[in-house]
Design an enzyme around this catalytic site. Structure first.
Site, short mmCIF file in Angstrom:
data_model
loop_
_atom_site.label_atom_id
_atom_site.label_comp_id
_atom_site.label_asym_id
_atom_site.label_seq_id
_atom_site.Cartn_x
_atom_site.Cartn_y
_atom_site.Cartn_z
N LEU A 65 -38.90 -2.20 -61.71
CA LEU A 65 -38.57 -0.63 -61.14
C LEU A 65 -39.45 0.68 -61.41
CD1 LEU A 65 -36.26 0.60 -59.30
CD2 LEU A 65 -35.07 0.37 -60.94
N SER A 66 -39.04 0.67 -62.71
CA SER A 66 -39.25 2.51 -63.19
C SER A 66 -41.22 2.59 -62.83
CB SER A 66 -39.55 2.46 -64.45
OG SER A 66 -37.89 2.39 -64.75
N TYR B 176 -33.03 -0.57 -52.87
CA TYR B 176 -32.24 0.60 -53.84
C TYR B 176 -30.72 -0.56 -54.20
CZ TYR B 176 -29.42 1.56 -49.44
OH TYR B 176 -28.13 1.61 -48.62
N THR C 134 -29.73 6.13 -68.99
CA THR C 134 -29.74 6.05 -70.36
C THR C 134 -28.27 6.34 -70.35
OG1 THR C 134 -29.81 8.57 -68.80
CG2 THR C 134 -32.34 7.23 -70.36
N GLU D 162 -32.03 0.33 -68.57
CA GLU D 162 -31.09 0.36 -67.96
C GLU D 162 -29.79 1.24 -67.28
OE1 GLU D 162 -29.48 -3.48 -67.38
OE2 GLU D 162 -31.50 -4.87 -68.21
N GLU E 164 -24.82 -5.16 -63.07
CA GLU E 164 -24.54 -6.12 -63.76
C GLU E 164 -25.36 -6.73 -64.71
OE1 GLU E 164 -25.07 -9.42 -60.79
OE2 GLU E 164 -23.40 -8.76 -59.67
C1 LIG Z 1 -38.58 -0.77 -74.03
C2 LIG Z 1 -38.10 -0.22 -73.15
C3 LIG Z 1 -37.95 -0.95 -71.54
C4 LIG Z 1 -38.30 -1.20 -70.74
N1 LIG Z 1 -38.19 -2.24 -69.44
C5 LIG Z 1 -37.60 -2.09 -67.95
C6 LIG Z 1 -38.05 -2.73 -67.47
O1 LIG Z 1 -38.33 -4.53 -67.23
N2 LIG Z 1 -37.80 -2.41 -65.96
C7 LIG Z 1 -37.94 -0.89 -65.40
O2 LIG Z 1 -37.78 -0.83 -64.13
N3 LIG Z 1 -37.73 -0.81 -66.85
C8 LIG Z 1 -37.58 -0.91 -68.01
N4 LIG Z 1 -37.68 1.07 -69.02
C9 LIG Z 1 -37.35 1.71 -67.84
C10 LIG Z 1 -36.56 2.48 -68.39
O3 LIG Z 1 -35.12 1.95 -67.74
C11 LIG Z 1 -36.40 4.06 -68.76
O4 LIG Z 1 -37.56 4.90 -69.20
C12 LIG Z 1 -35.73 4.68 -68.88
O5 LIG Z 1 -34.65 4.18 -67.18
C13 LIG Z 1 -35.29 6.12 -68.55
O6 LIG Z 1 -36.08 6.63 -67.27
P1 LIG Z 1 -37.20 8.07 -68.24
O7 LIG Z 1 -37.95 7.30 -69.71
O8 LIG Z 1 -38.15 8.06 -67.11
O9 LIG Z 1 -36.61 9.20 -68.43
P2 LIG Z 1 -36.07 10.11 -67.51
O10 LIG Z 1 -35.71 10.22 -66.96
O11 LIG Z 1 -37.34 11.19 -67.69
O12 LIG Z 1 -35.57 10.86 -68.61
C14 LIG Z 1 -35.40 12.13 -69.89
C15 LIG Z 1 -34.11 12.39 -70.45
O13 LIG Z 1 -33.66 13.70 -69.30
C16 LIG Z 1 -32.08 12.71 -68.94
N5 LIG Z 1 -32.56 12.66 -67.64
C17 LIG Z 1 -32.99 12.54 -66.96
N6 LIG Z 1 -32.02 13.45 -65.37
C18 LIG Z 1 -30.69 13.71 -65.64
C19 LIG Z 1 -29.10 13.29 -65.01
N7 LIG Z 1 -29.31 13.68 -63.89
N8 LIG Z 1 -28.48 14.03 -66.10
C20 LIG Z 1 -28.26 14.33 -67.29
N9 LIG Z 1 -29.42 13.87 -67.62
C21 LIG Z 1 -30.82 13.25 -67.33
C22 LIG Z 1 -31.92 11.48 -69.53
O14 LIG Z 1 -30.65 11.15 -70.00
C23 LIG Z 1 -32.91 11.39 -70.73
O15 LIG Z 1 -32.00 11.89 -71.75
C24 LIG Z 1 -37.57 0.20 -70.09
C25 LIG Z 1 -37.89 1.48 -71.42
C26 LIG Z 1 -38.55 0.97 -72.38
C27 LIG Z 1 -37.84 2.29 -73.47
#
Ligand SMILES: Cc1cc2nc3c(=O)[nH]c(=O)nc-3n(C[C@H](O)[C@H](O)[C@H](O)COP(=O)(O)OP(=O)(O)OC[C@H]3O[C@@H](n4cnc5c(N)ncnc54)[C@H](O)[C@@H]3O)c2cc1C
Length: 389
Positions: free
Chosen positions: A135-136, A242, A375, A373, A251
């Site tokens: 997804l990301s 979505y 933050t 999954e 889940e």
């Molecule tokens: C080891 C690892 C494994 C992963 N595995 C998967 C996977 O299998 N599949 C997949 O699709 N993704 C995966 N991810 C991605 C993961 O789900 C995302 O990193 C996570 O959702 C956060 O997105 P971001 O890194 O872009 O941070 P950002 O969205 O840029 O967030 C940065 C900071 O800003 C804060 N923030 C952002 N928006 C808001 C808001 N509206 N209000 C308050 N605070 C906010 C966040 O809480 C965070 O502290 C993985 C990530 C890692 C590191």
């Protein structure tokens, strides 16, 4: 029957039935005896051993909820949560591999796949094929539906172009449940979920991340360059992606709570054992009330996290609303994981800070619980939305 008697006959949340007890005991034994000896080397190498992955398939750990007629265990979500917890106490990397396979990938197919897709993919996922969830992207994490990956219909297939980032299990996977926007004018209502096989033309697994924790679990980029995906590999319907993503993650995050609960339990078990044998001032450090109180607080936090997680899983299996409870479970358990692992390092003193003892790794592994999954802020937003309407 009077209400009080009815209530009294309900099983407490943490009491397992015989089948669940046996299932948990088998996984604990496997984790301790088979995975345990390799944890440090796998962490250092940043690779999960193929033979252990194969053993996890043979034990049925990769197809817990897949129906038995397709080679799975015919189990429920709660069992997946138990498996993740038991593995995480020994190795949170092993736990997340099983977590993504069961509570995300298999779950997505069980809930949204059609009969043909289930017939084609269930046996593979239960037998020998690791799956991933894409997804990301670099520009869309918390704001997942701002994705830039595009899918264009071309006759009997879709052509998908874009890049996915942070994809767990990507290095080992053969099947990817991957999201792309097939109708950008419709905004998030164009997002569609596709089943992509590793050998599809235009698909490539890219760079693997070098991480702080859960290092043996692979996290890679996925590169799609006009990747050709047959129309019959659209999961659900075009534009339903979505909804599929949100509901699957709602889940899945219960199991991340379970991973963090298991991790914390593992750290506490190590701390208790060490406190009983480490002598200072002529006696075991476990004799000091300051250490006893630390251990007592850690155990209480873990119990609270476990109750939230088990309640979320049991609500989900009962078909009752669970979204707020799931967010609470993940939010709280990931705090507990980090906090308990940190305190375990302190109970070990100086050696806790070295790689010679397991708590250093659990402390590093705990950090991811508050990030993937959704933050902690995203979990709090879900909880607040329910409070405020
Ligand atoms: C080891 C690892 C494994 C992963 N595995 C998967 C996977 O299998 N599949 C997949 O699709 N993704 C995966 N991810 C991605 C993961 O789900 C995302 O990193 C996570 O959702 C956060 O997105 P971001 O890194 O872009 O941070 P950002 O969205 O840029 O967030 C940065 C900071 O800003 C804060 N923030 C952002 N928006 C808001 C808001 N509206 N209000 C308050 N605070 C906010 C966040 O809480 C965070 O502290 C993985 C990530 C890692 C590191």
């Amino acid at each position: 029957m009077p209400a009080a008697v009815e209530t009294a006959s309900a099983l407490p949340l943490t009491v397992l039935n015989d089948e669940e007890k046996m299932f948990q005991a088998n996984i604990r034994r496997f984790a301790r005896e088979r995975i345990g000896p390799h944890v440090r080397a796998m962490d250092e190498a940043g690779v999960f051993r193929k033979d252990l992955l194969q053993e996890m398939f043979e034990l049925g750990l990769m197809g817990i909820e897949i129906p038995e007629e397709f080679g799975g265990q015919g189990g429920n979500f709660f069992q997946s949560v138990l498996a993740v917890e038991a593995l995480a106490a020994v190795d949170p990397s092993a736990a997340v591999i099983v977590d993504v396979q069961n509570t995300i990938a298999n779950n997505i197919l069980i809930r949204w796949g059609n009969d043909d897709q289930k017939r084609r993919y269930y046996p593979k996922l239960a037998r020998d094929t690791v799956a991933a969830f894409g997804l990301s992207e670099a520009g869309s994490g918390s704001d997942a539906f701002a994705m830039a990956t595009r899918a264009t219909r071309k006759g009997d297939h879709f052509s998908i172009t874009g890049r996915k980032l942070w994809i767990t299990n990507a290095a080992e996977a053969g099947v990817y449940f991957l999201f792309a926007n097939a109708n950008p004018e419709a905004g998030h209502r164009g997002i569609t979920c596709f089943i992509v096989e590793r050998n599809f033309s235009g698909f490539q697994v890219g760079k693997k991340e070098d991480k702080l924790g859960i290092r043996a679990s692979s996290t890679c980029e996925l590169i799609l360059d006009e990747c050709q995906v047959p129309v019959e590999n659209v999961l659900g319907e075009v534009g339903k992606g979505y909804k599929i993503a949100i509901e699957t993650l709602n889940e899945g995050r219960i199991a991340i709570g379970s991973q963090m609960t298991g991790l914390a339990q593992g750290a506490l078990d190590h701390a208790v054992a060490y406190a009983k044998q480490r002598q200072q001032f002529g006696k075991p450090i476990a004799d000091f009330q300051g250490v006893q109180f630390e251990l007592a607080e850690m155990a209480t936090d873990i119990e609270a996290a476990r109750l939230l997680v088990y309640n979320g899983a049991r609500l989900r299996d009962a078909g009752m609303p669970f979204v707020t409870e799931a967010a609470m479970a993940k939010y709280f358990a990931s705090q507990v994981g980090e906090n308990v692992a940190s305190r375990a390092v302190e109970i070990f003193g100086g050696v806790g800070f070295t790689k010679d003892y397991p708590v250093e790794k659990l402390y590093r592994d705990a950090k991811i619980g508050r990030i993937y999954e959704g933050t902690s802020n995203m979990q709090k937003m879900t909880i607040a939305k329910q409070l405020l309407g």
